[in-house]
Design a protein around this motif. Structure first.
Motif, PDB file in Angstrom:
ATOM      1  N   ALA A   2     -23.714 -14.063  -9.492  1.00  0.00           N
ATOM      2  CA  ALA A   2     -25.209 -14.298  -9.557  1.00  0.00           C
ATOM      3  C   ALA A   2     -25.547 -14.671  -8.172  1.00  0.00           C
ATOM      4  CB  ALA A   2     -25.540 -15.206 -10.611  1.00  0.00           C
ATOM      5  N   ILE A   3     -24.645 -15.610  -7.558  1.00  0.00           N
ATOM      6  CA  ILE A   3     -25.112 -16.027  -6.072  1.00  0.00           C
ATOM      7  C   ILE A   3     -24.839 -14.907  -5.194  1.00  0.00           C
ATOM      8  CG2 ILE A   3     -24.011 -17.288  -4.208  1.00  0.00           C
ATOM      9  CD1 ILE A   3     -22.871 -19.373  -6.447  1.00  0.00           C
ATOM     10  N   TYR A   4     -24.197 -13.877  -5.705  1.00  0.00           N
ATOM     11  CA  TYR A   4     -23.993 -12.803  -4.336  1.00  0.00           C
ATOM     12  C   TYR A   4     -25.188 -11.788  -4.750  1.00  0.00           C
ATOM     13  CZ  TYR A   4     -19.316 -13.449  -2.983  1.00  0.00           C
ATOM     14  OH  TYR A   4     -18.115 -14.014  -2.037  1.00  0.00           O
ATOM     15  N   SER A   5     -25.742 -11.697  -5.837  1.00  0.00           N
ATOM     16  CA  SER A   5     -26.875 -10.734  -6.214  1.00  0.00           C
ATOM     17  C   SER A   5     -27.976 -11.267  -5.606  1.00  0.00           C
ATOM     18  CB  SER A   5     -26.934 -10.448  -7.556  1.00  0.00           C
ATOM     19  OG  SER A   5     -27.262 -11.703  -8.281  1.00  0.00           O
ATOM     20  N   HIS A   6     -28.833 -10.284  -4.817  1.00  0.00           N
ATOM     21  CA  HIS A   6     -30.206 -10.748  -4.103  1.00  0.00           C
ATOM     22  C   HIS A   6     -31.161  -9.302  -4.530  1.00  0.00           C
ATOM     23  CE1 HIS A   6     -28.440 -14.114  -1.852  1.00  0.00           C
ATOM     24  NE2 HIS A   6     -27.262 -13.367  -2.011  1.00  0.00           N
ATOM     25  N   VAL A   7     -31.399  -9.057  -5.672  1.00  0.00           N
ATOM     26  CA  VAL A   7     -32.055  -7.764  -5.917  1.00  0.00           C
ATOM     27  C   VAL A   7     -33.537  -7.785  -5.321  1.00  0.00           C
ATOM     28  CG1 VAL A   7     -31.120  -7.705  -8.176  1.00  0.00           C
ATOM     29  CG2 VAL A   7     -33.281  -8.951  -8.149  1.00  0.00           C
ATOM     30  N   SER A   8     -34.035  -6.841  -5.136  1.00  0.00           N
ATOM     31  CA  SER A   8     -35.063  -6.405  -4.252  1.00  0.00           C
ATOM     32  C   SER A   8     -36.353  -6.727  -5.002  1.00  0.00           C
ATOM     33  CB  SER A   8     -34.931  -4.906  -3.550  1.00  0.00           C
ATOM     34  OG  SER A   8     -35.194  -3.960  -4.612  1.00  0.00           O
ATOM     35  N   ASP A   9     -37.444  -6.695  -4.238  1.00  0.00           N
ATOM     36  CA  ASP A   9     -38.796  -6.676  -4.991  1.00  0.00           C
ATOM     37  C   ASP A   9     -39.118  -5.588  -5.902  1.00  0.00           C
ATOM     38  OD1 ASP A   9     -39.081  -9.130  -3.960  1.00  0.00           O
ATOM     39  OD2 ASP A   9     -40.291  -8.727  -2.258  1.00  0.00           O
ATOM     40  N   GLU A  10     -38.484  -4.597  -5.120  1.00  0.00           N
ATOM     41  CA  GLU A  10     -38.692  -3.048  -5.695  1.00  0.00           C
ATOM     42  C   GLU A  10     -38.143  -3.203  -7.073  1.00  0.00           C
ATOM     43  OE1 GLU A  10     -37.935   1.653  -5.097  1.00  0.00           O
ATOM     44  OE2 GLU A  10     -37.503   0.040  -3.761  1.00  0.00           O
TER      45      GLU A  10
ATOM     46  N   GLU B 244     -28.706  -3.348  -9.420  1.00  0.00           N
ATOM     47  CA  GLU B 244     -29.877  -2.721  -9.413  1.00  0.00           C
ATOM     48  C   GLU B 244     -29.843  -1.375  -9.905  1.00  0.00           C
ATOM     49  OE1 GLU B 244     -32.009  -4.591  -5.439  1.00  0.00           O
ATOM     50  OE2 GLU B 244     -31.790  -2.408  -5.410  1.00  0.00           O
ATOM     51  N   PHE B 245     -28.499  -0.905  -9.963  1.00  0.00           N
ATOM     52  CA  PHE B 245     -28.213   0.497 -10.642  1.00  0.00           C
ATOM     53  C   PHE B 245     -28.389   0.244 -12.168  1.00  0.00           C
ATOM     54  CE2 PHE B 245     -25.528   1.914  -6.771  1.00  0.00           C
ATOM     55  CZ  PHE B 245     -26.789   2.157  -6.084  1.00  0.00           C
ATOM     56  N   GLY B 246     -28.267  -0.886 -12.711  1.00  0.00           N
ATOM     57  CA  GLY B 246     -28.303  -1.248 -13.985  1.00  0.00           C
ATOM     58  C   GLY B 246     -27.041  -1.543 -14.684  1.00  0.00           C
ATOM     59  N   TYR B 247     -26.123  -1.982 -13.966  1.00  0.00           N
ATOM     60  CA  TYR B 247     -24.718  -2.190 -14.443  1.00  0.00           C
ATOM     61  C   TYR B 247     -24.978  -3.622 -15.125  1.00  0.00           C
ATOM     62  CZ  TYR B 247     -22.715   2.010 -12.682  1.00  0.00           C
ATOM     63  OH  TYR B 247     -22.129   3.256 -12.326  1.00  0.00           O
TER      64      TYR B 247
END
Length: 376
Positions: free
Chosen positions: A346-354, A325-328
């Protein structure tokens, strides 16, 4: 038929010739387990994390069936897994755990049915029946999804991370206010939780840190000796040594620099560690255990009134998600957390709706210009 050879774990090497056992079945079972353990040790598998749990699983199946491996049939093994699924109401056996159990038992059956080790002929000679492979594609779990953990398990949101840390810090103040022992340990616990999140560490990686694992980053001199940490006990591939990596301190987490500086200069010396190399020191001047680290998270989680399905590993999930989410770039995140494959990250990442809405807004503005979304 393959001839019996002097392979590590062969029946004739772990069963003494000419010895008549008063109770032959348990003696042969113990020899099987001893031979299987030896076979695995020659492959450099770890005793604590791999071999011992596998041996314990075979013993559990033996107790459940009240029979021996050369007497088992598929129905008994299937009944064993049905028992594991239903024995704890409200706490079902995870699919991934069940598959691991099945894979471990399949390896055991492979070992005792391999004619090169001599167990089939020996069992036939002594008991009139040889062991067979009981786990096949038709009676084992099919791997259909990359992620099979509990659906409730997730990363913490930013405010939940802050709430957790506030609760850990608050416990230090409460203990001091009551003039009770333990405030120093509580402060250490609060700092270790922040470190796990700030560098995306696994439990073993955090507990295995030594003071000498602090690293400078020449590109960011302001961080001093806290520009990176060197992980020496990363998750190993089976049969391989622990994997090593350097985890850089990212600017969004640079608050950890002051936290670690306080720990190194004030908190750790108060434990009087002497020459002990461990970074996280206990009251007994020993290295912090995995269990103690889990307890530190659980205590803070309960004090913060966060959902019970969150665990220490959720902080690592949070780290991955927040870096994205920080853009890395995903490759950078993958290297930071020590994943061999991008699919695992990719499995570990669950980016927010925002975050997804920000990406959507950016894409729409690129397509329609800065006037997109303004009232006309």
């Amino acid at each position: 038929m393959s001839a019996v050879v002097d392979m590590p774990g062969a029946a004739h090497l772990v069963l003494a010739d000419g010895v008549v056992h008063l109770d032959p079945e348990p003696a042969v079972l113990e020899a099987m387990l001893e031979g299987w353990a030896l076979q695995q040790r020659t492959r450099f598998l770890n005793w604590e994390s791999t071999i011992r749990p596998r041996i314990a699983l075979v013993r559990r199946l033996t107790r459940f069936t009240n029979e021996y491996p050369w007497q088992w049939d598929p129905a008994e093994v299937e009944a064993f897994f049905d028992h594991l699924r239903t024995r704890r109401p409200g706490r079902p056996l995870a699919v991934s755990t069940a598959r691991n159990y099945q894979n471990d038992l399949r390896l055991f059956f492979d070992y005792i049915t391999d004619t090169r080790y001599g167990w089939p002929s020996m069992c036939n000679e002594r008991f009139g029946r040889a062991p067979v492979q009981l786990l096949h594609e038709w009676n084992t779990i099919t791997h259909t999804s990359e992620y099979e953990g509990a659906a409730e398990r997730r990363p913490l949101a930013y405010d939940e991370v802050q709430t957790l840390f506030d609760a850990a810090d608050g416990r230090v103040g409460e203990i001091r206010a009551r003039r009770r022992k333990g405030s120093l340990a509580a402060l250490r616990d609060a700092i270790v939780l922040k470190t796990v999140y700030a560098f995306g560490l696994r439990r073993q990686e955090a507990c295995g840190l030594d003071l000498c694992d602090l690293r400078r980053n020449p590109r960011v001199a302001d961080y001093g000796r806290f520009g990176a940490i060197f992980v020496r006990y990363g998750k190993a591939s089976k049969g391989g040594p622990p994997k090593r990596r350097s985890v850089l301190t990212v600017p969004e987490m640079d608050w950890i620099v002051g936290v670690l500086d306080q720990y190194v200069s004030e908190v750790r010396p108060a434990f009087m560690p002497g020459k002990h190399p461990a970074f996280w020191i206990t009251e007994r001047r020993d290295r912090m255990s995995l269990r103690r680290l889990n307890e530190a998270f659980e205590t803070a989680r309960q004090a913060a009134d966060l959902p019970p399905e969150l665990d220490l590993h959720s902080l690592r999930h949070s780290y991955v998600t927040h870096l994205i989410e920080f853009g890395y770039p995903e490759k950078f995140v993958q290297d930071q957390v020590g994943h061999a494959y991008a699919s695992t990250t990719a499995i570990y990442s669950h980016v927010s709706d925002e975050y997804r809405n920000r990406l959507l807004r950016r894409s729409l503005q690129a397509r329609h210009g800065d006037l997109w979304g303004q009232e006309t």
